[in-house]
Write a protein that holds these residues in place. Structure first.
Motif, PDB file in Angstrom:
ATOM      1  N   ASP A 155       1.481 -40.248  33.205  1.00  0.00           N
ATOM      2  CA  ASP A 155       1.628 -41.673  32.918  1.00  0.00           C
ATOM      3  C   ASP A 155       2.618 -41.826  31.762  1.00  0.00           C
ATOM      4  N   ALA A 156       3.620 -42.655  31.961  1.00  0.00           N
ATOM      5  CA  ALA A 156       4.701 -42.754  30.981  1.00  0.00           C
ATOM      6  C   ALA A 156       4.223 -43.286  29.633  1.00  0.00           C
ATOM      7  N   LEU A 157       3.243 -44.175  29.630  1.00  0.00           N
ATOM      8  CA  LEU A 157       2.801 -44.788  28.373  1.00  0.00           C
ATOM      9  C   LEU A 157       1.886 -43.870  27.577  1.00  0.00           C
ATOM     10  N   THR A 158       0.873 -43.294  28.214  1.00  0.00           N
ATOM     11  CA  THR A 158      -0.167 -42.549  27.498  1.00  0.00           C
ATOM     12  C   THR A 158       0.011 -41.033  27.521  1.00  0.00           C
ATOM     13  N   GLY A 159       0.819 -40.514  28.445  1.00  0.00           N
ATOM     14  CA  GLY A 159       0.961 -39.073  28.581  1.00  0.00           C
ATOM     15  C   GLY A 159      -0.162 -38.406  29.346  1.00  0.00           C
ATOM     16  N   LEU A 160      -1.149 -39.190  29.813  1.00  0.00           N
ATOM     17  CA  LEU A 160      -2.224 -38.626  30.619  1.00  0.00           C
ATOM     18  C   LEU A 160      -1.745 -38.384  32.046  1.00  0.00           C
ATOM     19  N   LEU A 161      -2.508 -37.602  32.802  1.00  0.00           N
ATOM     20  CA  LEU A 161      -2.203 -37.436  34.221  1.00  0.00           C
ATOM     21  C   LEU A 161      -2.267 -38.792  34.916  1.00  0.00           C
ATOM     22  N   ASN A 162      -1.399 -38.988  35.922  1.00  0.00           N
ATOM     23  CA  ASN A 162      -1.424 -40.263  36.627  1.00  0.00           C
ATOM     24  C   ASN A 162      -2.276 -40.187  37.890  1.00  0.00           C
ATOM     25  N   ARG A 163      -2.397 -41.307  38.554  1.00  0.00           N
ATOM     26  CA  ARG A 163      -3.338 -41.420  39.672  1.00  0.00           C
ATOM     27  C   ARG A 163      -2.966 -40.517  40.851  1.00  0.00           C
ATOM     28  N   LEU A 221      -4.065 -45.470  22.050  1.00  0.00           N
ATOM     29  CA  LEU A 221      -5.117 -44.987  21.154  1.00  0.00           C
ATOM     30  C   LEU A 221      -6.368 -44.580  21.924  1.00  0.00           C
ATOM     31  N   VAL A 222      -6.707 -45.320  22.976  1.00  0.00           N
ATOM     32  CA  VAL A 222      -7.851 -44.926  23.815  1.00  0.00           C
ATOM     33  C   VAL A 222      -7.558 -43.593  24.491  1.00  0.00           C
ATOM     34  N   ALA A 223      -6.313 -43.399  24.945  1.00  0.00           N
ATOM     35  CA  ALA A 223      -5.920 -42.119  25.544  1.00  0.00           C
ATOM     36  C   ALA A 223      -6.080 -40.986  24.536  1.00  0.00           C
ATOM     37  N   ASN A 224      -5.707 -41.227  23.277  1.00  0.00           N
ATOM     38  CA  ASN A 224      -5.875 -40.211  22.236  1.00  0.00           C
ATOM     39  C   ASN A 224      -7.356 -39.889  22.012  1.00  0.00           C
ATOM     40  N   LEU A 225      -8.200 -40.929  22.038  1.00  0.00           N
ATOM     41  CA  LEU A 225      -9.637 -40.699  21.876  1.00  0.00           C
ATOM     42  C   LEU A 225     -10.200 -39.909  23.047  1.00  0.00           C
ATOM     43  N   LEU A 226      -9.684 -40.152  24.243  1.00  0.00           N
ATOM     44  CA  LEU A 226     -10.122 -39.390  25.409  1.00  0.00           C
ATOM     45  C   LEU A 226      -9.757 -37.913  25.254  1.00  0.00           C
ATOM     46  N   ARG A 227      -8.539 -37.638  24.805  1.00  0.00           N
ATOM     47  CA  ARG A 227      -8.117 -36.245  24.617  1.00  0.00           C
ATOM     48  C   ARG A 227      -9.016 -35.517  23.623  1.00  0.00           C
ATOM     49  N   SER A 228      -9.358 -36.195  22.534  1.00  0.00           N
ATOM     50  CA  SER A 228     -10.154 -35.535  21.492  1.00  0.00           C
ATOM     51  C   SER A 228     -11.637 -35.455  21.852  1.00  0.00           C
ATOM     52  N   SER A 229     -12.101 -36.314  22.768  1.00  0.00           N
ATOM     53  CA  SER A 229     -13.530 -36.368  23.089  1.00  0.00           C
ATOM     54  C   SER A 229     -13.937 -35.382  24.166  1.00  0.00           C
ATOM     55  N   PHE A 230     -12.969 -34.955  24.987  1.00  0.00           N
ATOM     56  CA  PHE A 230     -13.303 -34.052  26.091  1.00  0.00           C
ATOM     57  C   PHE A 230     -12.605 -32.711  25.917  1.00  0.00           C
ATOM     58  N   ALA A 232     -10.713 -28.906  26.852  1.00  0.00           N
ATOM     59  CA  ALA A 232      -9.432 -28.535  27.448  1.00  0.00           C
ATOM     60  C   ALA A 232      -9.547 -28.389  28.963  1.00  0.00           C
ATOM     61  N   GLN A 233     -10.726 -27.958  29.473  1.00  0.00           N
ATOM     62  CA  GLN A 233     -10.868 -27.753  30.906  1.00  0.00           C
ATOM     63  C   GLN A 233     -11.217 -29.030  31.672  1.00  0.00           C
ATOM     64  N   ASP A 234     -11.513 -30.112  30.975  1.00  0.00           N
ATOM     65  CA  ASP A 234     -11.748 -31.388  31.644  1.00  0.00           C
ATOM     66  C   ASP A 234     -10.407 -32.050  31.956  1.00  0.00           C
ATOM     67  N   ARG A 235     -10.398 -32.999  32.871  1.00  0.00           N
ATOM     68  CA  ARG A 235      -9.154 -33.666  33.258  1.00  0.00           C
ATOM     69  C   ARG A 235      -9.297 -35.168  33.041  1.00  0.00           C
ATOM     70  N   VAL A 236      -8.281 -35.749  32.410  1.00  0.00           N
ATOM     71  CA  VAL A 236      -8.297 -37.176  32.090  1.00  0.00           C
ATOM     72  C   VAL A 236      -7.087 -37.838  32.731  1.00  0.00           C
ATOM     73  N   GLY A 241      -3.412 -50.005  34.501  1.00  0.00           N
ATOM     74  CA  GLY A 241      -4.041 -51.043  33.716  1.00  0.00           C
ATOM     75  C   GLY A 241      -4.894 -50.446  32.622  1.00  0.00           C
ATOM     76  N   GLU A 242      -6.130 -50.934  32.517  1.00  0.00           N
ATOM     77  CA  GLU A 242      -7.041 -50.455  31.471  1.00  0.00           C
ATOM     78  C   GLU A 242      -8.091 -49.497  32.015  1.00  0.00           C
ATOM     79  N   GLU A 243      -7.838 -48.900  33.179  1.00  0.00           N
ATOM     80  CA  GLU A 243      -8.820 -48.028  33.827  1.00  0.00           C
ATOM     81  C   GLU A 243      -8.429 -46.557  33.695  1.00  0.00           C
ATOM     82  N   PHE A 244      -9.408 -45.746  33.293  1.00  0.00           N
ATOM     83  CA  PHE A 244      -9.219 -44.306  33.138  1.00  0.00           C
ATOM     84  C   PHE A 244     -10.291 -43.578  33.954  1.00  0.00           C
ATOM     85  N   VAL A 245      -9.982 -42.347  34.333  1.00  0.00           N
ATOM     86  CA  VAL A 245     -10.930 -41.510  35.070  1.00  0.00           C
ATOM     87  C   VAL A 245     -11.009 -40.153  34.383  1.00  0.00           C
ATOM     88  N   VAL A 246     -12.231 -39.634  34.261  1.00  0.00           N
ATOM     89  CA  VAL A 246     -12.459 -38.313  33.671  1.00  0.00           C
ATOM     90  C   VAL A 246     -13.151 -37.426  34.694  1.00  0.00           C
TER      91      VAL A 246
END
Length: 338
Positions: A155-163, A221-230, A232-236, A241-246
């Motif tokens: 994802d271009a904005l958050t750096g998380l994996l995209n859908r 910032l929510v993406a950063n909190l997701l990275r720190s809360s889960f 290395a072997q979990d996937r985020v 929009g405002e929807e994330f999957v873990v």
């Protein structure tokens, strides 16, 4: 073809970040007998930049956090690596630490102006000019290819994996290894894989009141909190929009519920610039039974119930089903899908 070229060919044949990462570490291991390599990832926690291994070498073999048996390596504060800290601050290509019996090279993986990860190469003798040139050559091939994958899979904005990467990762974590076939009849105390859908409460109001610039900052910032809360072997993932999957790997029901509740509380307690406090709603379920769309649907039902009944809460689908709070959906075995 030389061994190093064979490994480079194999490395650029991968279409997955972790497999590409493991492949480049394996390639680097061919350069020296007493060499150790790691791939590190950076993330924020309590306003500090943290670092943790994502893949690493052990007795000449590369171990990845993708492995079910691996435990989450201990995280550390980036400032404990002053040479690497300075390198990131100055946007350098390489950092070096030398002591009498240990010499370490750090090679940050830059994506535009941000570094989300870093390769680390350590050996017990100083690096020769030729060794550094070869290491940098392998690394540059890896970084160029990594950037191509990031462009299509992040994802271009958050750096998380995209859908669009979700189903491949889902299939990987839900396919049991040979040692797991006798554990398919799982109970509450048996580690399983879990899927959670996370939605920011009243996010439209954030955009309407503060503007999309602050809305984007909340998502980052929510993406950063997701990275720190889960782990290395979990996937985020950011689904849009405002929807994330873990995808939470190898956890009991109790630990999964605790992990999602801990994240909900972390967001609730975090102060977002200008906006103040926000909350999230979470629905989760086991991935043991069903295709990706079915598992997503169950977690989404739990999420919808949470949002319709007060928000800022975690709901477990199977418990809700047993209470009659949700109804079972039609599965793909009962209808023909097109």
């Amino acid at each position: 073809m030389t061994p190093i070229l064979q490994h480079l060919v194999e490395m650029t044949g991968h279409r997955d970040h972790l497999r590409l990462e493991a492949s480049v570490l394996t390639t680097l291991l061919q350069l020296g007998r007493n060499m150790e390599v790691r791939a590190l990832e950076f993330f924020f926690s309590d306003s500090q930049v943290m670092v943790r291994p994502r893949s690493w070498s052990h007795r000449g073999e590369v171990i990845s956090s993708e492995c079910e048996a691996s435990v989450d390596p201990a995280r550390g504060v980036l400032t404990n690596m002053p040479e690497l800290t300075e390198c990131l601050k100055e946007h350098c290509e390489v950092a070096l630490r030398s002591s009498p019996n240990s010499h370490t090279l750090w090679l940050p993986v830059w994506i535009e102006d941000k570094a989300y990860a870093c390769l680390e190469v350590t050996q017990n003798k100083p690096f020769t000019r030729r060794e550094r040139d070869v290491i940098m050559g392998v690394f540059q091939v890896y970084q160029n290819y990594q950037n191509l994958l990031d462009y299509s899979e992040r994802d271009a904005l958050t750096g998380l994996l995209n859908r669009k990467t979700f189903e491949e990762h889902f299939a990987r974590i839900t396919t049991p290894s040979n040692s797991e076939f006798d554990q398919l009849d799982t109970g509450a105390d048996t580690p399983q894989q879990w899927l959670a859908v996370i939605d920011i409460d009243h996010f439209k109001q954030v955009n309407d009141v503060y503007g999309h610039l602050y809305g984007d900052e909340v998502l980052i910032l929510v993406a950063n909190l997701l990275r720190s809360s889960f782990r290395a072997q979990d996937r985020v993932f950011r689904f849009g929009g405002e929807e994330f999957v873990v995808l939470l790997r190898s956890a009991t029901l109790e630990h999964a519920a605790q992990a999602f509740e801990r994240f909900r509380f972390t967001v609730q307690e975090h102060m977002f610039p200008q906006i103040g406090g926000i909350t999230v709603s979470i629905g989760f379920t086991s991935t043991m039974d069903g295709a990706p769309v079915e598992v997503l649907g169950r977690a989404d039902q739990a999420l919808y119930y949470a949002k319709e009944n007060g928000r800022n809460q975690v709901r477990y689908y199977d418990l809700m089903l047993s209470r009659g709070e949700v109804k079972s959906q039609i599965t793909h075995g009962e209808i023909e899908l097109f």
